[in-house]
Design a protein around this motif. Structure first.
Motif, PDB file in Angstrom:
ATOM      1  N   LEU B  56      -4.815 -29.665  -3.356  1.00  0.00           N
ATOM      2  CA  LEU B  56      -5.700 -28.711  -2.694  1.00  0.00           C
ATOM      3  C   LEU B  56      -5.561 -28.773  -1.180  1.00  0.00           C
ATOM      4  N   ARG B  89      -8.581 -22.228  -2.557  1.00  0.00           N
ATOM      5  CA  ARG B  89      -9.415 -23.315  -3.064  1.00  0.00           C
ATOM      6  C   ARG B  89     -10.678 -22.749  -3.683  1.00  0.00           C
ATOM      7  N   GLY B  90     -11.006 -23.207  -4.835  1.00  0.00           N
ATOM      8  CA  GLY B  90     -12.196 -22.695  -5.496  1.00  0.00           C
ATOM      9  C   GLY B  90     -11.872 -21.447  -6.293  1.00  0.00           C
ATOM     10  N   ALA B  94      -9.346 -25.441  -8.394  1.00  0.00           N
ATOM     11  CA  ALA B  94     -10.638 -26.060  -8.089  1.00  0.00           C
ATOM     12  C   ALA B  94     -10.582 -27.518  -8.501  1.00  0.00           C
ATOM     13  N   MET B  95     -11.517 -28.277  -7.969  1.00  0.00           N
ATOM     14  CA  MET B  95     -11.491 -29.703  -8.239  1.00  0.00           C
ATOM     15  C   MET B  95     -12.882 -30.205  -8.571  1.00  0.00           C
ATOM     16  N   PHE B  97     -15.108 -33.847  -8.923  1.00  0.00           N
ATOM     17  CA  PHE B  97     -15.004 -35.213  -8.452  1.00  0.00           C
ATOM     18  C   PHE B  97     -15.693 -36.179  -9.406  1.00  0.00           C
ATOM     19  N   GLN B  98     -15.539 -37.435  -9.036  1.00  0.00           N
ATOM     20  CA  GLN B  98     -16.018 -38.524  -9.860  1.00  0.00           C
ATOM     21  C   GLN B  98     -17.543 -38.566  -9.965  1.00  0.00           C
ATOM     22  N   ALA B 103     -21.710 -34.934  -5.064  1.00  0.00           N
ATOM     23  CA  ALA B 103     -20.984 -33.685  -4.864  1.00  0.00           C
ATOM     24  C   ALA B 103     -21.931 -32.488  -4.824  1.00  0.00           C
ATOM     25  N   LEU B 104     -23.207 -32.730  -5.133  1.00  0.00           N
ATOM     26  CA  LEU B 104     -24.169 -31.639  -5.100  1.00  0.00           C
ATOM     27  C   LEU B 104     -25.077 -31.792  -3.885  1.00  0.00           C
ATOM     28  N   GLU B 116     -23.634 -19.823  -4.188  1.00  0.00           N
ATOM     29  CA  GLU B 116     -22.882 -19.953  -2.935  1.00  0.00           C
ATOM     30  C   GLU B 116     -21.389 -20.055  -3.202  1.00  0.00           C
ATOM     31  N   LEU B 119     -20.347 -16.525  -3.758  1.00  0.00           N
ATOM     32  CA  LEU B 119     -20.461 -15.673  -2.567  1.00  0.00           C
ATOM     33  C   LEU B 119     -19.415 -16.029  -1.509  1.00  0.00           C
ATOM     34  N   GLU B 120     -18.952 -17.288  -1.529  1.00  0.00           N
ATOM     35  CA  GLU B 120     -17.939 -17.689  -0.556  1.00  0.00           C
ATOM     36  C   GLU B 120     -16.661 -16.882  -0.729  1.00  0.00           C
ATOM     37  N   HIS B 121     -16.370 -16.505  -1.959  1.00  0.00           N
ATOM     38  CA  HIS B 121     -15.076 -15.872  -2.220  1.00  0.00           C
ATOM     39  C   HIS B 121     -15.154 -14.383  -2.538  1.00  0.00           C
ATOM     40  N   MET B 168     -19.622 -24.813 -11.098  1.00  0.00           N
ATOM     41  CA  MET B 168     -19.213 -24.367  -9.768  1.00  0.00           C
ATOM     42  C   MET B 168     -17.698 -24.249  -9.673  1.00  0.00           C
ATOM     43  N   ALA B 169     -17.017 -25.234 -10.239  1.00  0.00           N
ATOM     44  CA  ALA B 169     -15.552 -25.232 -10.152  1.00  0.00           C
ATOM     45  C   ALA B 169     -14.964 -24.054 -10.932  1.00  0.00           C
TER      46      ALA B 169
END
Lengths: 293, 334
Positions: B56, B89-90, B94-95, B97-98, B103-104, B116, B119-121, B168-169
């Motif tokens: 990424l 990205r996204g 997408a990724m 995480f552990q 991550a939230l 969000e 809406l980002e994309h 989200m991913a």
């Protein structure tokens, strides 16, 4: 077959921030601070109703001691001005300058700290040197110089206090941003394609809010104190009454009529104490560990 | 055969530190097809997580990514400027995480966070984003999604949070999902549920999954192919079933032998002697040679090249000789 209830019971979910006022009031010192502050705000709001006349007008004979004349419960000063009226109207000036100056500090400090902490590198170095430059000059003398050069008026005093008080906020915000910058939340947001602006505004700043609110409440107190000091030295706005100005005027008669300087002095002490108590209380109430209890 | 969704060609990742250049990943090539899960396994420090980040463009300073190409649906990510990379990205890759808690965002409701991400994309109305976010929560099987929508992350269990992260991913139906140890922070039963969910969503959307893990049990059940890394290099890449039936590289065999077996009693687990060499002090030849039971003098001379083996590849000069004999293999299958 029994179906296990995995989700939480259906009672309305209390959000962490809903209980803030309650958590504040549960602490005695914060409750006192909040009450005093509300009282001062009420005084400021009702000043024009309770004392419709200009507080700088001479209304009766000078040096009326408090309680001497029921119409002037806090007495009059050497020019025959009503001290009670001055206290009420002075509350407006103090609160206004305290709030607006803090807002100016917040805009500069949070902006600088966020950019510095988020982008790091050269931008951080430049912004932090500028911050240090501001920090090396004693803020009160700096404000004094600005007000002395410009004309003392409410806007210039406000701006002077605002632009001298931001460095501590900038450092605080920078440190908080640095903590979050390399955390998983930001990394996860980047991995989802979020822009820098969105990450700063949506994911970083809201998570630095608690310490910022706390120091903002302390900043309001120190702005009120600075304004009073400036007014005491005769650098207040001459067209409005201010607590500091009243103390300054009363200084000359301190040995004979000490109440003239003491009453507005007590008003300053009360306001600053209220804001400090509130700041302390907010610090505890906004602490997530406290909130979880 | 169609072009792979993701193709990595001769990827090199190095860190330029004061102590010298640290080469975290060397000459790594792999590809993932639509709807396929590639597991990348190896012990801590073998370069698997940094490989995931590099897909990424998220390798942190002072890391440097070099290599021929990281191709996502034909576009070489290594040659893309940051702004274009950000749009992918996204949306296309997408990724997850552990650790789902960190991550939230603790101050936004889970629904808002998914909104969000959309809406980002995409230029859609907030109402439309809200509907899609709610549908996503239902798709990742969050019970009572409508109410959960306006809950804050701290009100959700770890498994639920990871479901939100997955929602989200997957909000924009990416072609590739990189999952870096997605279940390490969860307990075992929840682990299985989350991996099942990823499998299901993969089948529905044809998403390609890159699953980073050190858990061979997870690999066996949830991947189609496996890539074994050791000290920054690919040492073996095979179809999952074949790898477990006939591991070729001594390291892979060590890993598989070191797994606890049901019914294994209280016998000591097999272990691989020694530790991974420091990236600052790599042995000359095969990095595994100092720990290898079947090493010979030639192993210390040159890095063994990747050779085609069965359906995959293995980097060991003795791989051909050390096949498990046929009777033993039958015994393993039984």
């Amino acid at each position: 077959m029994t179906v296990f209830e995995i989700s939480a019971p259906a009672a309305p979910a209390p959000r962490a921030r809903d209980g803030l006022l309650l958590r504040l009031l549960r602490q005695p010192s914060a409750a006192v601070g909040l009450t005093l502050l509300v009282l001062i705000i009420a005084m400021a709001a009702s000043a024009n109703l309770v004392f419709p006349d200009d507080p700088l007008d001479m209304v009766t004979q000078p040096f009326l001691w408090p309680g001497e004349d029921a119409a002037y419960p806090l007495g009059t000063d050497m020019l025959g001005r009503d001290i009670a009226s001055g206290i009420f109207h002075g509350a407006r000036v103090s609160l206004l300058i305290g709030a607006v100056a803090t807002l100016v500090s917040l805009v500069i400090g949070v902006g600088t700290g966020a950019l510095s902490g988020y982008y790091g590198g050269r931008l951080d170095a430049v912004l932090m040197r500028v911050t240090e430059l501001f920090q090396t000059i004693p803020p009160f003398l700096f404000a004094l110089a600005i007000v002395a050069i410009l004309q003392p008026s409410i806007p210039t005093i406000t701006v002077a206090i605002g632009i001298t008080a931001w460095p501590s906020l900038a450092r605080l915000v920078r440190a908080e941003v640095l903590k979050l910058r390399h955390g998983e939340l930001v990394q996860a947001s980047i991995a989802l394609g979020a822009s820098d602006l969105r990450i700063i505004v949506l994911h970083i700043l809201p998570n630095t809010l608690a310490p910022v609110i706390v120091s903002a409440s302390i900043l309001v107190a120190s702005a009120i104190l600075t304004e009073s000091s400036l007014a005491f030295l005769g650098l207040g706005d001459p067209n409005v009454v201010s607590w500091g100005g009243m103390v300054g005027a009363g200084r000359e008669v301190l040995r004979t009529d000490w109440y003239v300087a003491t009453i507005p002095g007590l008003a300053i002490v009360t306001a600053v104490l209220a804001l400090n108590l509130l700041g302390d209380g907010l610090n505890d109430a906004l602490n997530p560990k406290e909130a979880a209890r | 055969m169609s072009d792979p969704v993701l193709a990595v060609e001769r990827l090199n990742i190095s860190f330029h530190t004061r102590r010298g250049v640290l080469r975290a990943v060397r000459d790594l090539s792999f590809h993932v097809e639509r709807g396929e899960t590639l597991a990348i396994v190896g012990e801590s420090g073998c370069g698997k997580s940094i490989t995931a980040l590099s897909l990424l463009g998220l390798v942190p300073e002072p890391g440097r990514v070099e290599g021929d190409a990281v191709r996502l649906e034909g576009r070489n990510l290594l040659a893309l400027p940051e702004a274009k990379l950000r749009r992918l990205r996204g949306a296309r890759i997408a990724m997850i995480f552990q650790e789902p808690m960190t991550a939230l965002n603790p101050v936004l409701t889970v629904g808002e966070q998914i909104m969000e991400a959309i809406l980002e994309h995409e230029k859609v109305s907030r109402a439309a984003a809200r509907d899609r976010a709610l549908a996503l929560l239902e798709r990742v099987r969050i019970p009572d999604a409508k109410r959960r929508f306006s809950d804050y992350p701290h009100r959700l269990s770890g498994g639920m949070r990871q479901r939100v992260v997955i929602a989200m991913a997957l909000a924009l139906s990416p072609a590739v999902l990189v999952a870096d140890e997605p279940t390490t922070a969860l307990d075992v039963t929840i682990q299985a549920q989350i991996l099942e969910l990823i499998d299901e969503l993969k089948r529905e959307n044809g998403t390609a999954v890159v699953l980073i893990t050190h858990d061979l049990g997870v690999v066996a059940e949830h991947s189609d192919r496996v890539l074994v890394m050791y000290a920054g290099r690919k040492v073996e890449a095979r179809a999952t079933a074949d790898l477990f039936a006939r591991p070729l590289h001594p390291y892979t065999r060590g890993l598989i032998a070191a797994r606890p077996q049901p019914g294994g009693g209280r016998a000591r687990l097999a272990e691989i002697p020694g530790t991974v060499p420091s990236l600052f002090a790599m042995p000359a030849g095969c990095a595994f040679a100092p720990r290898c039971a079947v090493a010979e003098p030639a192993c210390g001379v040159a890095v063994p090249p990747l050779m085609p083996a069965e359906d995959g590849a293995v980097a060991c000069i003795r791989a051909g000789e050390i096949h498990v004999p046929e009777p033993a293999r039958e015994a393993l299958r039984a």
